[in-house]
Scaffold this motif. Sequence first.
Motif, PDB file in Angstrom:
ATOM      1  N   ILE A   1      12.880   6.643   9.071  1.00 18.93           N
ATOM      2  CA  ILE A   1      13.676   5.418   9.081  1.00 18.93           C
ATOM      3  C   ILE A   1      13.309   4.599  10.318  1.00 18.93           C
ATOM      4  O   ILE A   1      13.435   5.074  11.451  1.00 18.93           O
ATOM      5  N   VAL A   2      12.838   3.364  10.085  1.00 16.61           N
ATOM      6  CA  VAL A   2      12.467   2.492  11.211  1.00 16.61           C
ATOM      7  C   VAL A   2      13.470   1.364  11.424  1.00 16.61           C
ATOM      8  O   VAL A   2      13.459   0.709  12.461  1.00 16.61           O
TER       9      VAL A   2
ATOM     10  N   SER B   1       0.807  -1.225   0.000  1.00 15.07           N
ATOM     11  CA  SER B   1       0.000   0.000   0.000  1.00 15.07           C
ATOM     12  C   SER B   1       0.835   1.267   0.000  1.00 15.07           C
ATOM     13  O   SER B   1       0.291   2.373   0.094  1.00 15.07           O
ATOM     14  N   GLY B   2       2.150   1.132  -0.094  1.00 10.46           N
ATOM     15  CA  GLY B   2       3.015   2.310  -0.177  1.00 10.46           C
ATOM     16  C   GLY B   2       3.290   2.967   1.157  1.00 10.46           C
ATOM     17  O   GLY B   2       3.786   4.097   1.201  1.00 10.46           O
ATOM     18  N   ARG B   3       3.014   2.269   2.247  1.00 13.35           N
ATOM     19  CA  ARG B   3       3.261   2.861   3.556  1.00 13.35           C
ATOM     20  C   ARG B   3       4.565   2.377   4.182  1.00 13.35           C
ATOM     21  O   ARG B   3       4.948   2.837   5.260  1.00 13.35           O
ATOM     22  N   LYS B   4       5.244   1.464   3.513  1.00 14.05           N
ATOM     23  CA  LYS B   4       6.555   1.021   3.964  1.00 14.05           C
ATOM     24  C   LYS B   4       7.405   0.728   2.735  1.00 14.05           C
ATOM     25  O   LYS B   4       6.886   0.257   1.707  1.00 14.05           O
TER      26      LYS B   4
ATOM     27  N   LEU C   1      11.791   2.194   5.552  1.00 14.82           N
ATOM     28  CA  LEU C   1      11.209   3.523   5.714  1.00 14.82           C
ATOM     29  C   LEU C   1       9.700   3.447   5.877  1.00 14.82           C
ATOM     30  O   LEU C   1       9.033   2.639   5.219  1.00 14.82           O
ATOM     31  N   GLU C   2       9.154   4.303   6.715  1.00 12.92           N
ATOM     32  CA  GLU C   2       7.723   4.565   6.718  1.00 12.92           C
ATOM     33  C   GLU C   2       7.453   5.690   5.738  1.00 12.92           C
ATOM     34  O   GLU C   2       8.063   6.760   5.821  1.00 12.92           O
ATOM     35  N   THR C   3       6.564   5.440   4.781  1.00 16.73           N
ATOM     36  CA  THR C   3       6.282   6.423   3.733  1.00 16.73           C
ATOM     37  C   THR C   3       4.781   6.713   3.660  1.00 16.73           C
ATOM     38  O   THR C   3       3.982   6.067   4.334  1.00 16.73           O
ATOM     39  N   LYS C   4       4.444   7.692   2.835  1.00 13.66           N
ATOM     40  CA  LYS C   4       3.065   8.201   2.797  1.00 13.66           C
ATOM     41  C   LYS C   4       2.357   7.886   1.484  1.00 13.66           C
ATOM     42  O   LYS C   4       1.547   8.664   1.005  1.00 13.66           O
TER      43      LYS C   4
END
Length: 403
Positions: free
Chosen positions: A354-355, A323-326, A377-380
Motif C-alpha cells: 500500500i503506497v 503494465s499491472g505494476r500499480k 497498491l504496488e503490484t507485480k
Amino acid sequence: MIDLKTIYEAHERIKNVITETPFAHAPRLSQESGCNVYLKKENLQVTGAFKIRGAYNKIASLSDEERSRGVIAASAGNHAQGVAMAAQIFGTRALIVMPESTPLTKINGVSYYGAEVILAGSNYDEAYAYAARYGEEHGMVFVHPFADEAVMAGQGTIAIEMIESMNDMDAIVIPVGGGGLISGMASAIKALAPHIRVVGVGAVGAPAMRESYDAKQAIDSTSVRTIADGIAVRDTSPITLSHILETVDEFVSVDDEEIANAILFLLEKQKLVVEGAGAVGVAALLHHKLDHFRNKKVGVVLSGGNMDVTLLSVIIEKGLIKSGRKMKLTVTLIDKPGALMQLTRMLQDLNANIVHIAYDRTSTTLAYGDANVMIHLETKGSEHQSQIRALLKEHRYLSSEEH
C-alpha cells in the motif's frame, strides 16, 4: 533539396559548438520492433535538442550589422534554447516568443542563456505571428525555426554524422513538425546515400504536414493537440513541404498514447529521457507502423530530451497502471473498528504494498454506516492483480477500480 556543400559548410561552422552525439545500437528496442535499430541521441545534445545546430548556423551566417540589431524567434522551447545559446556566444541580444502553455523547464532553459522571453498565443503559430510582427517593428532579425535554408542546413548535419558512422542503413526515421529537421537531413541522405529510405513521423494531433504530404499541397490544421509539443505545428510551410515531397519516401503518424508508451520505454529500457517529439520514431517502431523494415537496419533520431517533468510523472503513473505494476481501488467497508485492519491484512498476505490510502465516510452515495477506502497498491503484474480481485470478491467486498 538543400545543397550538400551547404550542409557540409554548416557542419564545419558548428562543429566546435555542438556535441557529436552518440549513434548507438539499441538491442532491446531491436528485439521489441523486429528491426535492427540504432539511436541518434540528440536528446544528449547541448541545450538538450538538435535545434542548436540550425540556430547557430543561421546566426553565424549573419553579418555583424545584422547581429547588432538583435535576433528574435518563436518557439515551443528547443529552437528558443538554440537561438538563445547561439546569440549568447556572439554577444547578440535575443528575444524569444513562446506559447503561453510552454513548460517551465523550457522557459528556464531559455532564460539560462540570457535571452528575454515573451509568452504570447495559445500555440506556436500564434507565437510566430507575434514574433514576426514584433521583429519587424523593432528591426530585429527573425530566426525561423524551420523554413530557412541556413537552419535546415544546420539540422542536416545530423545525417552526415549518422552516415559517416554507418552508411549501410536501410532507413532513417525522423520526427516531423514544421519540417526543418527532415528537410535538411533528407537532403543530405539522398545526396550521400540515396539507397537509404527516409521516413517521417508526425503526431496524429498535429496532422498538417502528414495531410499535406499525402495531398502533395500545403494544408493547414485548425488546431493542434498533442503531448509532443516540439512538433505541434498547426500550419504547413510550403518551403519545407517542397523539400519533403522531393526527398521523403514515406510518412507515418503516431498518437499520444503511442508516444507516451515510447517515452516510458526509452526511460525504463534505454535509460534515456526523451521528450514527446523526440520519441515519435520509437513509437512508430514499437507500435508496428514500420514492420516492412523487419530485420532491416534502421536509424532513429531522438531529436530532444527537454521533457516537462510534470508530464513525465503523469506518463510514468499511467504506465505503471497499464503494465499491472500499480492498482487503484475503492473498497466499501462497514465503518466499524477493525474493518480497515482486516482489509489491509488481506492485502499484506498477498504481498501487495500500500503506497497511499484515504478514508471517506461522508459521500452521499454511501449507505449510513459504510465508508469508502481509496487504496493505491504496488503490484507485480496482471496475475497478481487478478488474485487481489478474486480475494476481494471471495470476502464479498464491494470494490471498483480506476484505470
